[in-house]
Design a protein around this motif. Structure first.
Motif, PDB file in Angstrom:
ATOM      1  N   LEU A   1       0.821  -1.235  -0.059  1.00 49.43           N
ATOM      2  CA  LEU A   1       0.005  -0.024   0.009  1.00 49.43           C
ATOM      3  C   LEU A   1       0.900   1.262   0.093  1.00 49.43           C
ATOM      4  CD1 LEU A   1      -2.810  -0.627   2.460  1.00 49.43           C
ATOM      5  CD2 LEU A   1      -3.006  -0.414   0.120  1.00 49.43           C
ATOM      6  N   PRO A   2       0.461   2.240  -0.593  1.00 51.31           N
ATOM      7  CA  PRO A   2       1.247   3.401  -0.547  1.00 51.31           C
ATOM      8  C   PRO A   2       0.994   4.189   0.871  1.00 51.31           C
ATOM      9  CG  PRO A   2      -0.888   3.914  -1.800  1.00 51.31           C
ATOM     10  CD  PRO A   2      -1.007   2.588  -1.471  1.00 51.31           C
ATOM     11  N   VAL A   3       2.079   4.779   1.428  1.00 50.10           N
ATOM     12  CA  VAL A   3       1.865   5.674   2.596  1.00 50.10           C
ATOM     13  C   VAL A   3       2.535   6.782   2.389  1.00 50.10           C
ATOM     14  CG1 VAL A   3       2.372   5.512   5.000  1.00 50.10           C
ATOM     15  CG2 VAL A   3       1.957   3.450   3.887  1.00 50.10           C
ATOM     16  N   ASP A   4       1.966   7.576   1.679  1.00 56.22           N
ATOM     17  CA  ASP A   4       2.419   8.863   1.250  1.00 56.22           C
ATOM     18  C   ASP A   4       2.292   9.877   2.374  1.00 56.22           C
ATOM     19  OD1 ASP A   4       2.541  10.231  -1.746  1.00 56.22           O
ATOM     20  OD2 ASP A   4       2.978  11.507  -0.073  1.00 56.22           O
ATOM     21  N   ALA A   5       3.541  10.572   2.783  1.00 58.06           N
ATOM     22  CA  ALA A   5       3.627  11.636   3.710  1.00 58.06           C
ATOM     23  C   ALA A   5       2.727  12.914   3.539  1.00 58.06           C
ATOM     24  CB  ALA A   5       5.211  11.922   3.978  1.00 58.06           C
ATOM     25  N   TYR A   6       2.744  13.175   2.269  1.00 59.68           N
ATOM     26  CA  TYR A   6       1.495  14.184   1.977  1.00 59.68           C
ATOM     27  C   TYR A   6       0.219  14.036   2.362  1.00 59.68           C
ATOM     28  CZ  TYR A   6      -0.166  17.901  -0.655  1.00 59.68           C
ATOM     29  OH  TYR A   6      -1.112  19.179  -1.265  1.00 59.68           O
ATOM     30  N   ILE A   7      -0.084  12.694   2.383  1.00 61.76           N
ATOM     31  CA  ILE A   7      -1.616  12.262   2.767  1.00 61.76           C
ATOM     32  C   ILE A   7      -1.531  12.633   4.338  1.00 61.76           C
ATOM     33  CG2 ILE A   7      -3.239  10.495   3.036  1.00 61.76           C
ATOM     34  CD1 ILE A   7      -2.761  11.439   0.244  1.00 61.76           C
TER      35      ILE A   7
ATOM     36  N   PHE B   1     -11.575  10.246  -1.775  1.00 62.72           N
ATOM     37  CA  PHE B   1     -11.511   9.422  -2.941  1.00 62.72           C
ATOM     38  C   PHE B   1     -10.080   9.453  -3.550  1.00 62.72           C
ATOM     39  CE2 PHE B   1     -11.727   8.760  -7.676  1.00 62.72           C
ATOM     40  CZ  PHE B   1     -12.484   7.776  -7.723  1.00 62.72           C
ATOM     41  N   HIS B   2      -9.264  10.655  -3.285  1.00 55.60           N
ATOM     42  CA  HIS B   2      -8.034  10.860  -3.515  1.00 55.60           C
ATOM     43  C   HIS B   2      -7.163   9.706  -2.930  1.00 55.60           C
ATOM     44  CE1 HIS B   2      -3.703  12.280  -3.074  1.00 55.60           C
ATOM     45  NE2 HIS B   2      -4.223  12.883  -4.323  1.00 55.60           N
ATOM     46  N   GLN B   3      -7.179   9.355  -1.696  1.00 53.30           N
ATOM     47  CA  GLN B   3      -6.546   8.563  -0.911  1.00 53.30           C
ATOM     48  C   GLN B   3      -6.907   7.168  -1.324  1.00 53.30           C
ATOM     49  OE1 GLN B   3      -3.898   8.442   0.433  1.00 53.30           O
ATOM     50  NE2 GLN B   3      -3.622   6.685   1.901  1.00 53.30           N
ATOM     51  N   MET B   4      -8.020   6.798  -1.652  1.00 53.18           N
ATOM     52  CA  MET B   4      -8.412   5.520  -1.959  1.00 53.18           C
ATOM     53  C   MET B   4      -8.000   5.321  -3.315  1.00 53.18           C
ATOM     54  SD  MET B   4     -12.628   4.173  -2.518  1.00 53.18           S
ATOM     55  CE  MET B   4     -12.915   4.800  -0.692  1.00 53.18           C
ATOM     56  N   GLN B   5      -7.980   6.075  -4.301  1.00 46.85           N
ATOM     57  CA  GLN B   5      -7.684   5.985  -5.717  1.00 46.85           C
ATOM     58  C   GLN B   5      -5.991   5.582  -5.680  1.00 46.85           C
ATOM     59  OE1 GLN B   5      -8.339   9.289  -7.829  1.00 46.85           O
ATOM     60  NE2 GLN B   5      -6.560  10.494  -7.494  1.00 46.85           N
ATOM     61  N   LEU B   6      -5.218   6.445  -4.726  1.00 49.56           N
ATOM     62  CA  LEU B   6      -3.784   5.911  -4.604  1.00 49.56           C
ATOM     63  C   LEU B   6      -3.539   4.516  -4.048  1.00 49.56           C
ATOM     64  CD1 LEU B   6      -2.286   9.304  -3.106  1.00 49.56           C
ATOM     65  CD2 LEU B   6      -2.527   8.637  -5.459  1.00 49.56           C
ATOM     66  N   MET B   7      -4.071   4.095  -3.198  1.00 51.57           N
ATOM     67  CA  MET B   7      -4.089   2.831  -2.587  1.00 51.57           C
ATOM     68  C   MET B   7      -4.416   1.755  -3.494  1.00 51.57           C
ATOM     69  SD  MET B   7      -4.930   3.069   1.368  1.00 51.57           S
ATOM     70  CE  MET B   7      -6.715   3.518   1.157  1.00 51.57           C
ATOM     71  N   VAL B   8      -5.591   1.617  -4.244  1.00 51.72           N
ATOM     72  CA  VAL B   8      -6.144   0.737  -5.208  1.00 51.72           C
ATOM     73  C   VAL B   8      -5.281   0.773  -6.389  1.00 51.72           C
ATOM     74  CG1 VAL B   8      -8.084   0.150  -6.759  1.00 51.72           C
ATOM     75  CG2 VAL B   8      -8.268   0.868  -4.347  1.00 51.72           C
ATOM     76  N   CYS B   9      -4.940   1.902  -6.849  1.00 53.79           N
ATOM     77  CA  CYS B   9      -4.054   2.122  -8.276  1.00 53.79           C
ATOM     78  C   CYS B   9      -2.704   1.559  -7.981  1.00 53.79           C
ATOM     79  CB  CYS B   9      -4.115   3.521  -8.700  1.00 53.79           C
ATOM     80  SG  CYS B   9      -5.595   3.971  -9.531  1.00 53.79           S
ATOM     81  N   ALA B  10      -2.102   1.690  -6.731  1.00 51.57           N
ATOM     82  CA  ALA B  10      -0.679   1.204  -6.529  1.00 51.57           C
ATOM     83  C   ALA B  10      -0.960  -0.101  -6.614  1.00 51.57           C
ATOM     84  CB  ALA B  10      -0.270   1.895  -5.099  1.00 51.57           C
ATOM     85  N   VAL B  11      -1.780  -0.937  -5.913  1.00 53.79           N
ATOM     86  CA  VAL B  11      -1.817  -2.256  -6.143  1.00 53.79           C
ATOM     87  C   VAL B  11      -1.904  -2.977  -7.717  1.00 53.79           C
ATOM     88  CG1 VAL B  11      -3.093  -4.511  -5.386  1.00 53.79           C
ATOM     89  CG2 VAL B  11      -2.630  -2.565  -3.894  1.00 53.79           C
TER      90      VAL B  11
END
Length: 349
Positions: free
Chosen positions: A14-20, A307-317
């Protein structure tokens, strides 16, 4: 090489972006210490200036020559634009059926606004590269979507949101033009003189980008706290909103992938279409919402932030899994499908 590894923020699971985390911290700060009175006026003025600077930088970074060269992939770009500004809005309109049992009218307005926002640029490029897709096409598709959104998102908001847009009017359109479009065009006009400087100071200006968005978030959520808007959102409503957004994301990911296959696109083009056509830009949506919704902007941008955080996590996978696909034998003629090396996936839009 070590510096590239430090900026990569997409782990294998999963992406763990410091910006989030910075975005979440900004929301917490606004909840605990909202700007009031003169401080609110100062924050509002600074937010307006930061947004104008943000779009000036967008315009100065977009290469007109590259954009014109990308027009040769017109079928791909039209597909992405149709997903972003036709299919998404139709699904947003369908969400009216969720009121009042699943979503409140205010959350549904934010959900619909989310569907009107343009696609991302940075994250579309990053995920397309990781998945070994058509990176040049992703660059152009994201840029075309962002440019089109400056014009089309306010018009669609006026048409579909109406009074739900927090008093949307001709004055709002004028603010959009002055705050977003004029700086963007100024950046395009001055690009030949400032483009080199922006390239040399890319990292510093990246902090300006992020800082501008954080300031907009703080201002919007401060206004919401002062107005007492957050008392309207219960944990059950938040859970329902997340479920509705999960369905929206799954539907768009499936439509962009299988729809592109039915349209005859090759694997690398389908990857670019899926990542550029299924995502929404937080960087473009937040400034527009602050203009369109005014004091109600905090509640309106909540669906977009989630939605922004959700799309990052799903699209990363998805991108990680696509990267393990067998190398394609041959792509259709006329496509420039040479993926670039993986960019640092510091996705903000």
């Amino acid at each position: 090489m070590s510096s590239r590894r430090r900026t990569l923020t997409l782990p294998s699971w999963l992406p763990v972006d410091a910006y989030i985390l910075a975005l979440v911290g900004t929301v917490v700060l606004a909840a605990l210490l909202p700007a009031r009175g003169m401080a609110a006026d100062v924050a509002g003025g600074a937010s307006t200036g930061a947004v104008a600077l943000l779009f000036f930088l967008y315009g100065a970074r977009l290469s007109t020559a590259e954009a014109l060269d990308g027009l040769k992939h017109w079928r791909l770009h039209l597909t992405v634009l149709a997903c972003t500004f036709l299919v998404f809005p139709l699904l947003g309109l369908a969400s009216k059926g969720l009121v009042p049992f699943v979503l409140t009218p205010e959350l549904q307005a934010g959900f619909l606004f989310l569907c009107l926002v343009p696609s991302t640029i940075q994250s579309s490029i990053a995920f397309t590269s990781i998945a070994r897709g058509n990176v040049p096409a992703a660059i152009c598709a994201g840029s075309f979507s962002s440019l089109t959104g400056i014009f089309l998102t306010p018009l669609l908001a006026a048409l579909l949101l109406g009074s739900a847009g927090g008093g949307f009017s001709a004055d709002s359109l004028l603010k959009i033009v002055l705050q977003l479009l004029v700086p963007f065009l100024a950046g395009q006009l001055l690009r030949r003189w400032v483009g080199g400087f922006l390239t040399r100071h890319k990292k510093v200006l990246g902090l300006v980008d992020r800082g501008s968005i954080l300031l907009v978030v703080y201002t919007a959520f401060s206004e919401g706290m002062v107005a007492g808007i957050w008392s309207q959102v219960t944990p059950a409503r938040l859970g329902a909103l997340l479920a509705a957004e999960a369905v929206l994301l799954v539907v768009m990911l499936a439509l962009t992938w299988y729809g592109a296959r039915r349209l005859g696109f090759g694997r690398e083009d389908r990857i670019a279409i899926q990542f550029a056509g299924s995502k929404k830009s937080l960087a473009a949506g937040l400034p527009m919402a602050s203009v369109l919704f005014g004091a109600h902007a905090s509640l309106a941008v909540l669906p977009l932030m989630l939605f922004h955080q959700m799309q990052l996590m799903v699209c990363a996978v998805i991108a990680k899994r696509r990267s393990r696909d067998p190398e394609p034998v041959r792509e259709p003629a006329g496509t420039d499908a040479r993926p670039l090396s993986h960019p640092a996936a510091t996705v903000t839009s």
